[in-house]
Scaffold this motif. Structure first.
Motif, PDB file in Angstrom:
ATOM      1  N   THR A 178       4.203  -8.660  17.218  1.00  0.00           N
ATOM      2  CA  THR A 178       2.747  -8.764  17.134  1.00  0.00           C
ATOM      3  C   THR A 178       2.101  -7.431  16.778  1.00  0.00           C
ATOM      4  O   THR A 178       1.143  -7.383  16.001  1.00  0.00           O
ATOM      5  CB  THR A 178       2.159  -9.296  18.455  1.00  0.00           C
ATOM      6  OG1 THR A 178       2.586  -8.475  19.549  1.00  0.00           O
ATOM      7  CG2 THR A 178       2.627 -10.725  18.710  1.00  0.00           C
ATOM      8  N   GLU A 179       2.634  -6.342  17.320  1.00  0.00           N
ATOM      9  CA  GLU A 179       2.065  -5.028  17.017  1.00  0.00           C
ATOM     10  C   GLU A 179       2.374  -4.598  15.589  1.00  0.00           C
ATOM     11  O   GLU A 179       1.558  -3.934  14.939  1.00  0.00           O
ATOM     12  CB  GLU A 179       2.584  -3.984  18.014  1.00  0.00           C
ATOM     13  CG  GLU A 179       2.030  -4.142  19.415  1.00  0.00           C
ATOM     14  CD  GLU A 179       0.504  -4.090  19.448  1.00  0.00           C
ATOM     15  OE1 GLU A 179      -0.089  -3.187  18.814  1.00  0.00           O
ATOM     16  OE2 GLU A 179      -0.102  -4.964  20.099  1.00  0.00           O
ATOM     17  N   THR A 180       3.537  -4.957  15.089  1.00  0.00           N
ATOM     18  CA  THR A 180       3.863  -4.673  13.686  1.00  0.00           C
ATOM     19  C   THR A 180       2.910  -5.441  12.777  1.00  0.00           C
ATOM     20  O   THR A 180       2.454  -4.926  11.744  1.00  0.00           O
ATOM     21  CB  THR A 180       5.319  -5.054  13.376  1.00  0.00           C
ATOM     22  OG1 THR A 180       6.196  -4.334  14.251  1.00  0.00           O
ATOM     23  CG2 THR A 180       5.685  -4.722  11.932  1.00  0.00           C
ATOM     24  N   ASP A 181       2.596  -6.656  13.158  1.00  0.00           N
ATOM     25  CA  ASP A 181       1.670  -7.471  12.373  1.00  0.00           C
ATOM     26  C   ASP A 181       0.254  -6.898  12.405  1.00  0.00           C
ATOM     27  O   ASP A 181      -0.446  -6.885  11.393  1.00  0.00           O
ATOM     28  CB  ASP A 181       1.668  -8.902  12.918  1.00  0.00           C
ATOM     29  CG  ASP A 181       0.731  -9.820  12.154  1.00  0.00           C
ATOM     30  OD1 ASP A 181       0.813  -9.840  10.913  1.00  0.00           O
ATOM     31  OD2 ASP A 181      -0.082 -10.499  12.795  1.00  0.00           O
ATOM     32  N   LYS A 182      -0.154  -6.376  13.553  1.00  0.00           N
ATOM     33  CA  LYS A 182      -1.500  -5.794  13.662  1.00  0.00           C
ATOM     34  C   LYS A 182      -1.599  -4.468  12.919  1.00  0.00           C
ATOM     35  O   LYS A 182      -2.654  -4.148  12.348  1.00  0.00           O
ATOM     36  CB  LYS A 182      -1.849  -5.565  15.141  1.00  0.00           C
ATOM     37  CG  LYS A 182      -2.047  -6.834  15.956  1.00  0.00           C
ATOM     38  CD  LYS A 182      -2.310  -6.477  17.410  1.00  0.00           C
ATOM     39  CE  LYS A 182      -2.439  -7.713  18.278  1.00  0.00           C
ATOM     40  NZ  LYS A 182      -2.613  -7.357  19.715  1.00  0.00           N
ATOM     41  N   GLY A 183      -0.532  -3.689  12.948  1.00  0.00           N
ATOM     42  CA  GLY A 183      -0.516  -2.415  12.243  1.00  0.00           C
ATOM     43  C   GLY A 183      -1.327  -1.316  12.889  1.00  0.00           C
ATOM     44  O   GLY A 183      -1.670  -0.331  12.234  1.00  0.00           O
ATOM     45  N   GLN A 184      -1.634  -1.442  14.161  1.00  0.00           N
ATOM     46  CA  GLN A 184      -2.413  -0.414  14.862  1.00  0.00           C
ATOM     47  C   GLN A 184      -1.506   0.536  15.635  1.00  0.00           C
ATOM     48  O   GLN A 184      -1.630   1.756  15.531  1.00  0.00           O
ATOM     49  CB  GLN A 184      -3.428  -1.079  15.793  1.00  0.00           C
ATOM     50  CG  GLN A 184      -4.454  -1.919  15.049  1.00  0.00           C
ATOM     51  CD  GLN A 184      -5.361  -2.699  15.993  1.00  0.00           C
ATOM     52  OE1 GLN A 184      -5.163  -2.707  17.206  1.00  0.00           O
ATOM     53  NE2 GLN A 184      -6.366  -3.363  15.433  1.00  0.00           N
ATOM     54  N   THR A 185      -0.567  -0.040  16.406  1.00  0.00           N
ATOM     55  CA  THR A 185       0.378   0.783  17.158  1.00  0.00           C
ATOM     56  C   THR A 185       1.467   1.340  16.248  1.00  0.00           C
ATOM     57  O   THR A 185       1.928   2.468  16.436  1.00  0.00           O
ATOM     58  CB  THR A 185       1.025  -0.042  18.287  1.00  0.00           C
ATOM     59  OG1 THR A 185       0.001  -0.570  19.125  1.00  0.00           O
ATOM     60  CG2 THR A 185       1.975   0.809  19.121  1.00  0.00           C
ATOM     61  N   CYS A 186       1.873   0.549  15.272  1.00  0.00           N
ATOM     62  CA  CYS A 186       2.950   0.960  14.383  1.00  0.00           C
ATOM     63  C   CYS A 186       2.863   0.229  13.052  1.00  0.00           C
ATOM     64  O   CYS A 186       2.332  -0.882  12.972  1.00  0.00           O
ATOM     65  CB  CYS A 186       4.314   0.683  15.022  1.00  0.00           C
ATOM     66  SG  CYS A 186       4.523  -1.039  15.529  1.00  0.00           S
ATOM     67  N   ASN A 187       3.385   0.862  12.010  1.00  0.00           N
ATOM     68  CA  ASN A 187       3.501   0.219  10.703  1.00  0.00           C
ATOM     69  C   ASN A 187       4.807  -0.547  10.570  1.00  0.00           C
ATOM     70  O   ASN A 187       4.862  -1.585   9.904  1.00  0.00           O
ATOM     71  CB  ASN A 187       3.403   1.256   9.583  1.00  0.00           C
ATOM     72  CG  ASN A 187       1.984   1.717   9.339  1.00  0.00           C
ATOM     73  OD1 ASN A 187       1.028   0.955   9.482  1.00  0.00           O
ATOM     74  ND2 ASN A 187       1.830   3.001   9.002  1.00  0.00           N
ATOM     75  N   PHE A 188       5.867  -0.030  11.196  1.00  0.00           N
ATOM     76  CA  PHE A 188       7.187  -0.627  11.066  1.00  0.00           C
ATOM     77  C   PHE A 188       7.665  -1.132  12.418  1.00  0.00           C
ATOM     78  O   PHE A 188       7.336  -0.570  13.460  1.00  0.00           O
ATOM     79  CB  PHE A 188       8.188   0.405  10.516  1.00  0.00           C
ATOM     80  CG  PHE A 188       7.786   0.973   9.182  1.00  0.00           C
ATOM     81  CD1 PHE A 188       8.116   0.320   8.015  1.00  0.00           C
ATOM     82  CD2 PHE A 188       7.047   2.146   9.119  1.00  0.00           C
ATOM     83  CE1 PHE A 188       7.729   0.835   6.771  1.00  0.00           C
ATOM     84  CE2 PHE A 188       6.657   2.675   7.896  1.00  0.00           C
ATOM     85  CZ  PHE A 188       6.990   2.016   6.716  1.00  0.00           C
ATOM     86  N   GLY A 189       8.458  -2.193  12.382  1.00  0.00           N
ATOM     87  CA  GLY A 189       8.986  -2.760  13.617  1.00  0.00           C
ATOM     88  C   GLY A 189      10.430  -3.165  13.468  1.00  0.00           C
ATOM     89  O   GLY A 189      10.873  -3.558  12.378  1.00  0.00           O
TER      90      GLY A 189
ATOM     91  N   GLU B 145       0.819  -1.214   0.000  1.00  0.00           N
ATOM     92  CA  GLU B 145       0.000   0.000   0.000  1.00  0.00           C
ATOM     93  C   GLU B 145       0.855   1.268   0.000  1.00  0.00           C
ATOM     94  O   GLU B 145       0.588   2.222  -0.731  1.00  0.00           O
ATOM     95  CB  GLU B 145      -0.912  -0.004   1.226  1.00  0.00           C
ATOM     96  CG  GLU B 145      -1.759   1.261   1.379  1.00  0.00           C
ATOM     97  CD  GLU B 145      -2.486   1.308   2.716  1.00  0.00           C
ATOM     98  OE1 GLU B 145      -2.648   2.430   3.251  1.00  0.00           O
ATOM     99  OE2 GLU B 145      -2.882   0.239   3.227  1.00  0.00           O
ATOM    100  N   LEU B 146       1.904   1.266   0.818  1.00  0.00           N
ATOM    101  CA  LEU B 146       2.763   2.441   0.941  1.00  0.00           C
ATOM    102  C   LEU B 146       3.870   2.486  -0.112  1.00  0.00           C
ATOM    103  O   LEU B 146       4.510   3.523  -0.294  1.00  0.00           O
ATOM    104  CB  LEU B 146       3.397   2.484   2.333  1.00  0.00           C
ATOM    105  CG  LEU B 146       2.440   2.669   3.518  1.00  0.00           C
ATOM    106  CD1 LEU B 146       3.210   2.574   4.838  1.00  0.00           C
ATOM    107  CD2 LEU B 146       1.715   4.016   3.419  1.00  0.00           C
TER     108      LEU B 146
END
Length: 324
Positions: free
Chosen positions: A220-231, A159-160
């Protein structure tokens, strides 16, 4: 890298606990019975340590089973602690060997500030200098390079339109709301972490765009994409493939090379020359893909490192008939 970051996830803790259970099962610090791949090391006794994150625990267990199968008596001290405790234990003769990384040796032990980007040259320089200055022998290197990287869930990468770290730096300028990053605390302060990365790429992230989390939560947060887009991730971590994350190219080659190798005192290497011959076939097989798969069996499947090591070595034909 000064210290290999800890995999502070429930999967790792379970794996570490299971590893310690295995040690306890044969008596904490007790010798592991020798196998039958060969008798080159018959009469030898080695104490094998490891750092306290999944990959190094896994590597330690591979060495435990391999050397045991070649006749050595083994005292299993895997999951001993971080970089400094293992190195001090090696130098003080509390352990006889453990797996270390070329970038760590170059920066932490040899006190260099600038890494060498060519993997072969980095390993050669590290091994030669450590032997000359500290009488520590490096046996390797493995093909695997457990270095830092930035990752993003694959659909968001499309997308980006991001493929490289330079793309992230550009995104921070053009669409700052999308340039959100999850990292662990240590990465936020290290020269080979975010400060150095930001300088190398001219990447100016707003303070609120950077979230400090435990390692496992970063994935897990990178996978969810809510807290952050990149990890921030480690390139040999099995969770990258399991979560379908896309690793971005370090197009300016900022991150150092971290090839693993077995380190031991020079006197041990000279006393037991068969160690080189025994370890090299294992070393040659440990590339990024293989290590990702082995790590995933711990962090994703919840399997026990010692069991994985024996199973994998057996399938590779490295234990010989009856080895375990």
């Amino acid at each position: 890298m000064l210290f290999r970051p800890l995999r502070q996830t429930s999967a790792l803790l379970a794996a570490a606990a299971l590893t310690m259970m295995t040690i306890s099962a044969c008596g904490s610090g007790d010798a592991v019975e020798a196998g039958s791949a060969g008798k080159e090391l018959e009469g030898a006794k080695f104490v094998i340590g490891s750092k306290d994150f999944t990959e190094n625990i896994m590597l330690g267990n591979l060495a435990v089973h391999l050397l045991k199968a070649h006749g050595a008596e083994i005292v299993d001290k895997t999951n001993l602690g971080g970089t400094v405790p293992n190195r001090k234990a090696l130098e003080s003769r509390s352990i006889d060997m453990y797996w270390e990384y070329s970038g760590t040796g170059w920066i932490e032990f040899l006190k260099n500030t600038k890494p060498i980007q060519d993997p072969a040259a980095q390993f050669k320089a590290t091994a030669e200098a450590d032997l000359a200055k500290n009488k520590i022998q490096w046996v390797g290197p493995t093909p695997l390079n457990n270095t830092y990287a930035l990752a993003i869930r694959s659909e968001k990468a499309a997308e980006l339109g991001v493929k490289t770290v330079s793309d992230v730096a550009n995104l921070a300028k053009t669409k700052p709301a999308e340039a959100t990053l999850c990292i662990e605390t240590e990465f936020s302060t290290r020269d080979d972490g975010l400060p150095g990365l930001s300088k190398a790429y001219g990447m100016n992230l707003p303070k609120d765009n950077v979230k400090l989390l435990d390692t496992g939560v970063v994935y897990t947060e990178t996978d969810k994409g809510q807290t952050c887009n990149f990890g921030e991730v480690f390139t040999t971590d099995g969770r990258i493939a399991a979560l379908g994350l896309t690793v971005l190219e370090d197009d300016k080659k900022f991150f150092p090379i971290y090839n693993a190798a077995m380190t031991m005192r020079q006197e041990t290497y000279q006393k037991y020359p068969a160690l080189e011959k025994i370890l090299q076939p294992l070393i040659a097989k440990l590339d990024d893909k293989t290590m990702q798969q082995l790590n995933a069996r711990v962090d994703v499947n919840g399997e026990e490192p010692s069991t994985i090591a024996a199973d994998w070595l057996g399938k590779q034909g490295l234990l010989g008939a009856g080895g375990s």
